[in-house]
Design a protein around this motif. Structure first.
Motif, PDB file in Angstrom:
ATOM      1  N   ASN A  97     -29.375-118.092 -45.416  1.00 30.46           N
ATOM      2  CA  ASN A  97     -29.167-117.407 -46.689  1.00 30.46           C
ATOM      3  C   ASN A  97     -29.520-118.307 -47.856  1.00 30.46           C
ATOM      4  O   ASN A  97     -30.184-117.893 -48.814  1.00 30.46           O
ATOM      5  N   TRP A  98     -29.069-119.567 -47.783  1.00 32.31           N
ATOM      6  CA  TRP A  98     -29.308-120.495 -48.892  1.00 32.31           C
ATOM      7  C   TRP A  98     -30.792-120.798 -49.040  1.00 32.31           C
ATOM      8  O   TRP A  98     -31.329-120.797 -50.154  1.00 32.31           O
ATOM      9  N   LEU A  99     -31.480-121.039 -47.934  1.00 33.30           N
ATOM     10  CA  LEU A  99     -32.920-121.294 -47.993  1.00 33.30           C
ATOM     11  C   LEU A  99     -33.664-120.092 -48.568  1.00 33.30           C
ATOM     12  O   LEU A  99     -34.599-120.244 -49.362  1.00 33.30           O
ATOM     13  N   GLY A 100     -33.266-118.909 -48.154  1.00 29.93           N
ATOM     14  CA  GLY A 100     -33.911-117.708 -48.665  1.00 29.93           C
ATOM     15  C   GLY A 100     -33.712-117.546 -50.162  1.00 29.93           C
ATOM     16  O   GLY A 100     -34.629-117.139 -50.879  1.00 29.93           O
ATOM     17  N   VAL A 101     -32.516-117.869 -50.639  1.00 29.71           N
ATOM     18  CA  VAL A 101     -32.223-117.740 -52.067  1.00 29.71           C
ATOM     19  C   VAL A 101     -32.972-118.787 -52.880  1.00 29.71           C
ATOM     20  O   VAL A 101     -33.631-118.468 -53.873  1.00 29.71           O
ATOM     21  N   ILE A 102     -32.896-120.058 -52.489  1.00 27.49           N
ATOM     22  CA  ILE A 102     -33.501-121.108 -53.318  1.00 27.49           C
ATOM     23  C   ILE A 102     -35.023-121.044 -53.332  1.00 27.49           C
ATOM     24  O   ILE A 102     -35.654-121.565 -54.252  1.00 27.49           O
ATOM     25  N   SER A 103     -35.606-120.408 -52.322  1.00 28.99           N
ATOM     26  CA  SER A 103     -37.065-120.301 -52.278  1.00 28.99           C
ATOM     27  C   SER A 103     -37.580-119.015 -52.914  1.00 28.99           C
ATOM     28  O   SER A 103     -38.791-118.773 -52.945  1.00 28.99           O
ATOM     29  N   THR A 185     -44.620-121.546 -49.119  1.00 27.22           N
ATOM     30  CA  THR A 185     -44.131-120.213 -48.770  1.00 27.22           C
ATOM     31  C   THR A 185     -43.397-120.278 -47.441  1.00 27.22           C
ATOM     32  O   THR A 185     -43.949-120.749 -46.442  1.00 27.22           O
ATOM     33  N   LEU A 186     -42.167-119.819 -47.452  1.00 27.51           N
ATOM     34  CA  LEU A 186     -41.361-119.808 -46.232  1.00 27.51           C
ATOM     35  C   LEU A 186     -41.205-118.368 -45.758  1.00 27.51           C
ATOM     36  O   LEU A 186     -40.634-117.536 -46.470  1.00 27.51           O
ATOM     37  N   SER A 187     -41.717-118.075 -44.584  1.00 26.04           N
ATOM     38  CA  SER A 187     -41.544-116.745 -44.014  1.00 26.04           C
ATOM     39  C   SER A 187     -40.116-116.617 -43.489  1.00 26.04           C
ATOM     40  O   SER A 187     -39.432-117.622 -43.257  1.00 26.04           O
ATOM     41  N   PRO A 188     -39.632-115.391 -43.285  1.00 20.50           N
ATOM     42  CA  PRO A 188     -38.298-115.219 -42.701  1.00 20.50           C
ATOM     43  C   PRO A 188     -38.145-115.965 -41.377  1.00 20.50           C
ATOM     44  O   PRO A 188     -37.086-116.546 -41.104  1.00 20.50           O
ATOM     45  N   ALA A 189     -39.195-115.963 -40.553  1.00 20.52           N
ATOM     46  CA  ALA A 189     -39.120-116.665 -39.269  1.00 20.52           C
ATOM     47  C   ALA A 189     -38.996-118.170 -39.477  1.00 20.52           C
ATOM     48  O   ALA A 189     -38.241-118.856 -38.760  1.00 20.52           O
ATOM     49  N   GLU A 190     -39.720-118.706 -40.460  1.00 20.84           N
ATOM     50  CA  GLU A 190     -39.639-120.139 -40.745  1.00 20.84           C
ATOM     51  C   GLU A 190     -38.275-120.513 -41.301  1.00 20.84           C
ATOM     52  O   GLU A 190     -37.727-121.567 -40.977  1.00 20.84           O
ATOM     53  N   ILE A 191     -37.714-119.643 -42.128  1.00 24.71           N
ATOM     54  CA  ILE A 191     -36.377-119.891 -42.672  1.00 24.71           C
ATOM     55  C   ILE A 191     -35.351-119.920 -41.547  1.00 24.71           C
ATOM     56  O   ILE A 191     -34.492-120.811 -41.491  1.00 24.71           O
ATOM     57  N   GLU A 192     -35.434-118.971 -40.630  1.00 21.96           N
ATOM     58  CA  GLU A 192     -34.506-118.933 -39.497  1.00 21.96           C
ATOM     59  C   GLU A 192     -34.657-120.191 -38.638  1.00 21.96           C
ATOM     60  O   GLU A 192     -33.671-120.791 -38.208  1.00 21.96           O
ATOM     61  N   ARG A 193     -35.890-120.595 -38.399  1.00 24.71           N
ATOM     62  CA  ARG A 193     -36.147-121.782 -37.590  1.00 24.71           C
ATOM     63  C   ARG A 193     -35.600-123.033 -38.257  1.00 24.71           C
ATOM     64  O   ARG A 193     -34.930-123.852 -37.624  1.00 24.71           O
ATOM     65  N   ASP A 194     -35.881-123.184 -39.551  1.00 21.31           N
ATOM     66  CA  ASP A 194     -35.422-124.365 -40.278  1.00 21.31           C
ATOM     67  C   ASP A 194     -33.906-124.403 -40.379  1.00 21.31           C
ATOM     68  O   ASP A 194     -33.289-125.477 -40.305  1.00 21.31           O
ATOM     69  N   ALA A 195     -33.289-123.232 -40.564  1.00 20.47           N
ATOM     70  CA  ALA A 195     -31.832-123.172 -40.648  1.00 20.47           C
ATOM     71  C   ALA A 195     -31.191-123.583 -39.324  1.00 20.47           C
ATOM     72  O   ALA A 195     -30.209-124.342 -39.302  1.00 20.47           O
ATOM     73  N   ALA A 196     -31.741-123.095 -38.229  1.00 26.13           N
ATOM     74  CA  ALA A 196     -31.202-123.449 -36.909  1.00 26.13           C
ATOM     75  C   ALA A 196     -31.388-124.938 -36.628  1.00 26.13           C
ATOM     76  O   ALA A 196     -30.485-125.597 -36.102  1.00 26.13           O
ATOM     77  N   ARG A 197     -32.537-125.471 -36.987  1.00 23.74           N
ATOM     78  CA  ARG A 197     -32.795-126.889 -36.753  1.00 23.74           C
ATOM     79  C   ARG A 197     -31.848-127.776 -37.566  1.00 23.74           C
ATOM     80  O   ARG A 197     -31.289-128.743 -37.047  1.00 23.74           O
ATOM     81  N   ALA A 198     -31.642-127.420 -38.845  1.00 25.44           N
ATOM     82  CA  ALA A 198     -30.740-128.202 -39.689  1.00 25.44           C
ATOM     83  C   ALA A 198     -29.315-128.153 -39.162  1.00 25.44           C
ATOM     84  O   ALA A 198     -28.598-129.163 -39.171  1.00 25.44           O
TER      85      ALA A 198
END
Length: 216
Positions: A97-103, A185-198
């Protein structure tokens, strides 16, 4: 079920939410500097209504920041039956959610304007952004971290330090790059991946190795 304490924006009516969305759209178009007249025109409402709902311009900006920040939420969790999978899911939801908002273009415009105004005499936008954005979001996720600690799943001495570590792993250099004009540009899939990795990196740093469900 429980969630971290949350100013979800539910305090705003649908009409007020539409006004705040209009403010965000204007900020993207105008570089941040909007007036009550511009907002009233875009939202098809009177300035009297704006003053009644939000007070002055600072009140409108405060509500706008709160509305934008309300989109950053942790997932649901049961504090009494929390296990590492539920903790991971809740933290991952928050991170995504946070990555999606800040981007998003709206957050980029809002943050750029706040930075530009930070040194201006008489401007309160920087303080508004900190209090209703970064600090409010911190208070929303800290109870999740503390629930994980109480369940013996993660260990830390200070929840603010743990939160800052988590935020750093999630955000990396994304926000500063976007604010400086990088066409990242962060796609929804990239956001999900980055969030899980973090989240996995955070749990590796702070985890206690307790994998099973814990009840009190």
């Amino acid at each position: 079920m429980a969630t971290a304490p949350d100013e979800t924006g539910d305090a705003f009516t649908e009409r007020q939410q539409a006004v705040l969305d209009a403010v965000l759209a204007l900020m993207v178009e105008e570089g941040g500097d909007v007036t009550m007249t511009m907002v009233a025109r875009r939202a098809s409402c009177s300035k009297e209504s704006l003053y009644k709902w939000f007070g002055d311009r600072d009140g409108l900006l405060t509500a706008t920041v709160r509305w934008q920040a309300s989109k950053v939420r942790a997932g649901n969790y049961d504090r009494q039956r929390l296990d590492v999978l539920a903790l991971r899911d809740s933290l991952t939801r928050f991170a995504a959610n946070w990555l999606g908002v800040i981007s998003s273009p709206t957050s980029i415009a809002l943050n750029r304007f706040a930075i530009a105004q930070a040194g201006a005499r008489g401007s309160n936008l920087g303080a508004i952004m900190l209090a209703n954005g970064r600090f409010a979001i911190g208070e929303r996720i800290k109870p999740v971290l503390e629930a994980g600690r109480d369940a013996g799943l993660i260990g830390f001495d200070d929840s603010e330090t743990a939160f800052r570590s988590f935020l750093g792993l999630v955000g990396r250099d994304v926000q500063i790059r976007l604010l400086l004009g990088d066409r990242l540009t962060l796609s929804p899939a990239e956001i999900e991946r980055d969030a899980a990795r973090a989240t996995d990196q955070f749990l590796a740093l702070y985890g206690t190795g307790t994998a099973g469900p814990v009840s009190h």
